[in-house]
Design a protein around this motif. Structure first.
Motif, PDB file in Angstrom:
ATOM      1  N   GLY A  13     -20.353 -16.418 -39.830  1.00  0.00           N
ATOM      2  CA  GLY A  13     -19.618 -16.604 -38.582  1.00  0.00           C
ATOM      3  C   GLY A  13     -19.287 -18.054 -38.312  1.00  0.00           C
ATOM      4  N   ALA A  14     -20.242 -18.955 -38.591  1.00  0.00           N
ATOM      5  CA  ALA A  14     -20.003 -20.389 -38.376  1.00  0.00           C
ATOM      6  C   ALA A  14     -18.893 -20.900 -39.292  1.00  0.00           C
ATOM      7  CB  ALA A  14     -21.287 -21.174 -38.611  1.00  0.00           C
ATOM      8  N   LEU A  15     -18.909 -20.472 -40.555  1.00  0.00           N
ATOM      9  CA  LEU A  15     -17.874 -20.913 -41.500  1.00  0.00           C
ATOM     10  C   LEU A  15     -16.504 -20.363 -41.115  1.00  0.00           C
ATOM     11  CD1 LEU A  15     -19.713 -20.611 -44.939  1.00  0.00           C
ATOM     12  CD2 LEU A  15     -19.284 -22.664 -43.584  1.00  0.00           C
ATOM     13  N   ILE A  16     -16.453 -19.105 -40.671  1.00  0.00           N
ATOM     14  CA  ILE A  16     -15.180 -18.504 -40.263  1.00  0.00           C
ATOM     15  C   ILE A  16     -14.596 -19.246 -39.061  1.00  0.00           C
ATOM     16  CG2 ILE A  16     -14.127 -16.454 -39.230  1.00  0.00           C
ATOM     17  CD1 ILE A  16     -15.943 -14.757 -40.986  1.00  0.00           C
ATOM     18  N   LEU A  17     -15.437 -19.566 -38.062  1.00  0.00           N
ATOM     19  CA  LEU A  17     -14.955 -20.287 -36.887  1.00  0.00           C
ATOM     20  C   LEU A  17     -14.416 -21.656 -37.275  1.00  0.00           C
ATOM     21  CD1 LEU A  17     -14.551 -20.494 -33.854  1.00  0.00           C
ATOM     22  CD2 LEU A  17     -16.915 -21.289 -33.633  1.00  0.00           C
ATOM     23  N   LEU A  18     -15.122 -22.339 -38.174  1.00  0.00           N
ATOM     24  CA  LEU A  18     -14.649 -23.651 -38.634  1.00  0.00           C
ATOM     25  C   LEU A  18     -13.294 -23.535 -39.320  1.00  0.00           C
ATOM     26  CD1 LEU A  18     -17.920 -25.249 -39.996  1.00  0.00           C
ATOM     27  CD2 LEU A  18     -16.491 -26.130 -38.165  1.00  0.00           C
ATOM     28  N   LEU A  19     -13.127 -22.494 -40.152  1.00  0.00           N
ATOM     29  CA  LEU A  19     -11.845 -22.295 -40.842  1.00  0.00           C
ATOM     30  C   LEU A  19     -10.739 -21.964 -39.851  1.00  0.00           C
ATOM     31  CD1 LEU A  19     -13.008 -20.271 -43.985  1.00  0.00           C
ATOM     32  CD2 LEU A  19     -12.227 -22.646 -43.915  1.00  0.00           C
ATOM     33  N   LEU A  20     -11.053 -21.143 -38.847  1.00  0.00           N
ATOM     34  CA  LEU A  20     -10.051 -20.775 -37.848  1.00  0.00           C
ATOM     35  C   LEU A  20      -9.563 -21.991 -37.066  1.00  0.00           C
ATOM     36  CD1 LEU A  20     -11.532 -17.450 -36.399  1.00  0.00           C
ATOM     37  CD2 LEU A  20      -9.496 -17.711 -37.837  1.00  0.00           C
ATOM     38  N   VAL A  21     -10.431 -22.984 -36.899  1.00  0.00           N
ATOM     39  CA  VAL A  21     -10.055 -24.195 -36.164  1.00  0.00           C
ATOM     40  C   VAL A  21      -9.392 -25.216 -37.077  1.00  0.00           C
ATOM     41  CG1 VAL A  21     -10.939 -26.165 -34.860  1.00  0.00           C
ATOM     42  CG2 VAL A  21     -11.821 -23.879 -34.400  1.00  0.00           C
ATOM     43  N   THR A  22      -9.973 -25.430 -38.260  1.00  0.00           N
ATOM     44  CA  THR A  22      -9.507 -26.534 -39.116  1.00  0.00           C
ATOM     45  C   THR A  22      -8.265 -26.194 -39.938  1.00  0.00           C
ATOM     46  OG1 THR A  22     -11.081 -25.834 -40.824  1.00  0.00           O
ATOM     47  CG2 THR A  22     -11.780 -27.568 -39.315  1.00  0.00           C
ATOM     48  N   VAL A  23      -8.129 -24.958 -40.414  1.00  0.00           N
ATOM     49  CA  VAL A  23      -6.971 -24.613 -41.252  1.00  0.00           C
ATOM     50  C   VAL A  23      -5.658 -24.801 -40.489  1.00  0.00           C
ATOM     51  CG1 VAL A  23      -5.780 -22.739 -42.460  1.00  0.00           C
ATOM     52  CG2 VAL A  23      -8.219 -23.113 -42.829  1.00  0.00           C
ATOM     53  N   PRO A  24      -5.546 -24.288 -39.243  1.00  0.00           N
ATOM     54  CA  PRO A  24      -4.302 -24.568 -38.505  1.00  0.00           C
ATOM     55  C   PRO A  24      -4.067 -26.065 -38.285  1.00  0.00           C
ATOM     56  CG  PRO A  24      -5.497 -22.776 -37.461  1.00  0.00           C
ATOM     57  CD  PRO A  24      -6.413 -23.363 -38.487  1.00  0.00           C
ATOM     58  N   LEU A  25      -5.138 -26.834 -38.092  1.00  0.00           N
ATOM     59  CA  LEU A  25      -4.977 -28.282 -37.918  1.00  0.00           C
ATOM     60  C   LEU A  25      -4.468 -28.935 -39.193  1.00  0.00           C
ATOM     61  CD1 LEU A  25      -8.172 -29.219 -35.855  1.00  0.00           C
ATOM     62  CD2 LEU A  25      -5.834 -28.987 -35.022  1.00  0.00           C
ATOM     63  N   ILE A  26      -4.889 -28.397 -40.342  1.00  0.00           N
ATOM     64  CA  ILE A  26      -4.439 -28.929 -41.626  1.00  0.00           C
ATOM     65  C   ILE A  26      -2.977 -28.566 -41.871  1.00  0.00           C
ATOM     66  CG2 ILE A  26      -4.737 -28.755 -44.128  1.00  0.00           C
ATOM     67  CD1 ILE A  26      -7.747 -28.394 -43.602  1.00  0.00           C
ATOM     68  N   ILE A  27      -2.604 -27.312 -41.544  1.00  0.00           N
ATOM     69  CA  ILE A  27      -1.241 -26.847 -41.790  1.00  0.00           C
ATOM     70  C   ILE A  27      -0.268 -27.423 -40.767  1.00  0.00           C
ATOM     71  CG2 ILE A  27       0.237 -24.796 -41.955  1.00  0.00           C
ATOM     72  CD1 ILE A  27      -2.231 -23.223 -42.828  1.00  0.00           C
ATOM     73  N   PHE A  28      -0.679 -27.452 -39.500  1.00  0.00           N
ATOM     74  CA  PHE A  28       0.180 -27.962 -38.427  1.00  0.00           C
ATOM     75  C   PHE A  28      -0.542 -29.093 -37.682  1.00  0.00           C
ATOM     76  CE2 PHE A  28       0.777 -23.310 -38.763  1.00  0.00           C
ATOM     77  CZ  PHE A  28       2.070 -23.286 -39.272  1.00  0.00           C
ATOM     78  N   PRO A  29      -0.728 -30.260 -38.322  1.00  0.00           N
ATOM     79  CA  PRO A  29      -1.551 -31.319 -37.722  1.00  0.00           C
ATOM     80  C   PRO A  29      -1.005 -31.850 -36.397  1.00  0.00           C
ATOM     81  CG  PRO A  29      -0.370 -32.127 -39.651  1.00  0.00           C
ATOM     82  CD  PRO A  29      -0.178 -30.650 -39.619  1.00  0.00           C
ATOM     83  N   GLU A  30       0.315 -32.050 -36.296  1.00  0.00           N
ATOM     84  CA  GLU A  30       0.873 -32.630 -35.080  1.00  0.00           C
ATOM     85  C   GLU A  30       0.799 -31.654 -33.911  1.00  0.00           C
ATOM     86  OE1 GLU A  30       4.771 -34.081 -35.792  1.00  0.00           O
ATOM     87  OE2 GLU A  30       4.150 -35.508 -37.341  1.00  0.00           O
ATOM     88  N   GLU A  31       1.213 -30.391 -34.161  1.00  0.00           N
ATOM     89  CA  GLU A  31       1.161 -29.387 -33.093  1.00  0.00           C
ATOM     90  C   GLU A  31      -0.284 -29.104 -32.695  1.00  0.00           C
ATOM     91  OE1 GLU A  31       2.715 -29.167 -35.885  1.00  0.00           O
ATOM     92  OE2 GLU A  31       4.828 -28.630 -35.577  1.00  0.00           O
ATOM     93  N   GLY A  32      -1.163 -29.029 -33.697  1.00  0.00           N
ATOM     94  CA  GLY A  32      -2.576 -28.775 -33.410  1.00  0.00           C
ATOM     95  C   GLY A  32      -3.183 -29.855 -32.556  1.00  0.00           C
ATOM     96  N   LYS A  33      -2.838 -31.116 -32.859  1.00  0.00           N
ATOM     97  CA  LYS A  33      -3.372 -32.240 -32.080  1.00  0.00           C
ATOM     98  C   LYS A  33      -2.915 -32.146 -30.625  1.00  0.00           C
ATOM     99  CE  LYS A  33      -3.387 -37.285 -31.841  1.00  0.00           C
ATOM    100  NZ  LYS A  33      -4.788 -37.336 -31.445  1.00  0.00           N
ATOM    101  N   LEU A  34      -1.643 -31.772 -30.404  1.00  0.00           N
ATOM    102  CA  LEU A  34      -1.123 -31.645 -29.042  1.00  0.00           C
ATOM    103  C   LEU A  34      -1.883 -30.585 -28.258  1.00  0.00           C
ATOM    104  CD1 LEU A  34       2.746 -31.916 -29.659  1.00  0.00           C
ATOM    105  CD2 LEU A  34       1.262 -33.605 -28.568  1.00  0.00           C
TER     106      LEU A  34
END
Length: 551
Positions: A13-34
């Motif tokens: 569960g901890a790894l899945i939550l981290l992936l759910l948060v970090t993968v979108p930030l990696i793919i869409f860094p600017e939108e994710g940061k906003l």
């Protein structure tokens, strides 16, 4: 054996939550940061007062517990002595709770307050100077260490008094939520803790790595770039990986002791060969200002600056609320670690020791290093603020250190200290993360499990560092840590409910220390339950459920 010991729902569960948060930030860094920045602004602006009230409430709750009957309960057997001496114990809890961040902020935090002081004070004025040397001590003082200490209460109590071989945040809430601790709710509590810690670790890396890189640049002339940052992370990972593999008594204890000796040497050197009188008088003055204004600083929210012609500085949200949220993200981890190393002490000793030793340690760093930098600014020896604004904090910090006698040697000590500080925080983190994802911890977590989390702590921030998203991750962790406010309330409630019940049933009182024999307490409760049950036909199951929240 491993499959039976590892708590796979929490682990995965901890790894899945981290992936759910970090993968979108990696793919869409600017939108994710906003989106993350917007969420952070929303939480700190609308719920900032909740963080402030939580901080001061936790502090006074712990003072009450320390001097109540609950504080007299001993964590361990009747004749058991503390597992670690005071020096090693203080060193381990301080290094775990602070890390290399204190080298960063103790040296430079005053400069931010000098330029943007609280309470509408004019920047650069005499009052701004007074508050610039005081506010850092406040933010790293008693409330910060109280927030760290609260989770240690129920965790240490259940582990050493009730002999539960489980080191989990969810286990500490069992008296309140009962068997729900074994289900999805318990898993969610543990997963939120792990996510907050991994994100908070990114904050420490974000501050520590560039500072270490700048120190290496001053010593070797090597350019500070991504390759150097990767090399630093690899070296730190190797150090805390070996330490985590060696365990609590060998690796982490030895590293913390070494860290404390180097820190004392650096502070003593700066104090004796620096402006000793200025450091002494300014630190003493700051303590007085803090004591005079403790309640004001703890509850200041700028309420009138939202309306009319007044200008809102955003100081409480940018500094106090952010710090309380940062301590909150780390609190379950530091609490777990403090609980694990406090065997043989009373709850009162654990509470007062953590708050007092932690506060004194932070006071020494901010009093000596911060006021040394402030003295350079006020005397014109070094324009620290100009360097900070134009070249960044790592350069300003190393420029301050470079003004000391024997500068190359002191820069070496400072850099090594920063590396070890970073390593001690991360080996403690990996040790606790490994404990949380195990169903039980008889002595120490499995070695492969400790190593896995040691490398996981490094690889995620490293990936985001390549993508320039490290600031976004640490902001996301602060937002994700918002539910921990309510988990802290649950932890306090659970501890009081469990310890009050056990003290009430037990009759083994001593003048100064209460030794609770939990086996006898359970037997008394079983007998009491049998007497209350009405006669039944057929055999009666007199088994007493230890996890019953209503006992």
């Amino acid at each position: 054996m491993t499959n039976r010991v590892i708590d796979w729902p929490t682990f995965i569960g901890a790894l899945i939550l981290l992936l759910l948060v970090t993968v979108p930030l990696i793919i869409f860094p600017e939108e994710g940061k906003l989106y993350v920045d917007a969420a952070n602004t929303y939480v700190t602006t609308n719920f900032g007062v909740l963080y402030l009230l939580m901080g001061i409430a936790v502090f006074f709750f712990l003072v009450y517990v320390a001097f109540s009957e609950n504080g007299r309960v001993k964590l361990g057997e009747k004749e058991e002595r503390p597992e670690f001496n005071d020096f090693s114990w203080a060193g381990m809890l301080f290094c775990a709770g602070i890390g290399s961040s204190i080298l960063y902020w103790a040296t430079i935090e005053w400069a931010y307050y000098y330029q943007g002081p609280p309470f509408g004070i004019e920047p650069g004025s005499r009052q701004a100077i007074v508050w610039s040397s005081t506010y850092g001590i406040f933010h790293w003082g008693p409330i910060a260490w109280a927030i760290y200490t609260l989770p240690a209460l129920p965790m240490a109590y259940f582990y050493y008094v009730r002999k539960s071989p489980v080191l989990k945040v969810s286990e500490a809430t069992r008296p309140l939520i009962g068997k729900l601790a074994d289900g999805p709710l318990g898993t969610l509590i543990d997963v939120l803790f792990i996510f907050g810690l991994l994100g908070g670790a990114g904050t420490t890396l974000a501050l520590g790595t560039p500072m270490i890189a700048e120190g290496i640049n001053r010593l070797t002339g090597l350019e500070t770039n991504m390759i150097m940052n990767v090399g630093i992370l690899a070296g730190v990972t190797l150090i805390f990986g070996i330490s985590a593999y060696s365990g609590l008594r060998k690796g982490i204890k030895i590293l913390s002791d070494l860290n404390l000796f180097l820190a004392f040497f650096l502070l003593a050197f700066m104090y004796v060969l620096g402006p000793t009188r200025f450091i002494t008088e300014t630190t003493t003055n700051s303590i007085g200002v803090l004591l005079d204004n403790f309640f004001h600083m703890s509850t200041w929210t700028e309420p009138f600056n939202r309306l009319g012609p007044f200008t809102k500085s955003g100081f409480p949200e940018a500094w106090t609320v952010f710090y309380w949220a940062w301590w909150l993200v780390y609190a379950p981890f530091v609490g777990l670690f403090v609980a694990k190393i406090s065997r043989g002490r009373t709850i009162k000793q654990m509470i007062l020791g953590t708050i007092i030793y932690g506060t004194i340690g932070s006071l020494l760093f901010f009093g000596v290093m911060g006021n040394y930098g402030l003295h350079l600014q006020l005397t014109g020896q070094l324009d620290v603020i100009s360097i900070l604004n134009n070249e960044g904090a790592p350069v300003a910090i190393l420029d301050v250190i470079s003004t000391l006698p024997w500068a190359p040697f002191i820069i070496l000590i400072f850099t090594v200290l920063a590396i070890i500080f970073l390593a001690t925080t991360f080996d403690s983190s990996s040790y606790i993360l490994a404990s949380v994802v195990q169903k039980e911890v008889a002595d120490e977590p499995l070695r492969w499990n400790r190593l896995f989390w040691a490398f996981a702590l490094c690889l995620l921030p490293l990936t985001l560092m390549f993508l320039g998203g490290l600031d976004t991750l640490q902001t996301a962790s602060i937002v994700g840590g918002f539910p921990l406010i309510f988990i802290m309330i649950m932890l306090a409630w659970s501890f009081m409910k469990a310890s009050n019940r056990d003290i009430e049933v037990s009759d083994q009182y001593k003048p100064k220390v209460i030794n609770l024999n939990y086996k006898k307490i359970l037997e008394k409760l079983r007998r009491g339950k049998k007497k209350q049950e009405p006669p039944q036909k057929g055999p009666v199951d007199a088994h007493f459920e230890e996890d019953d929240p209503n006992r």
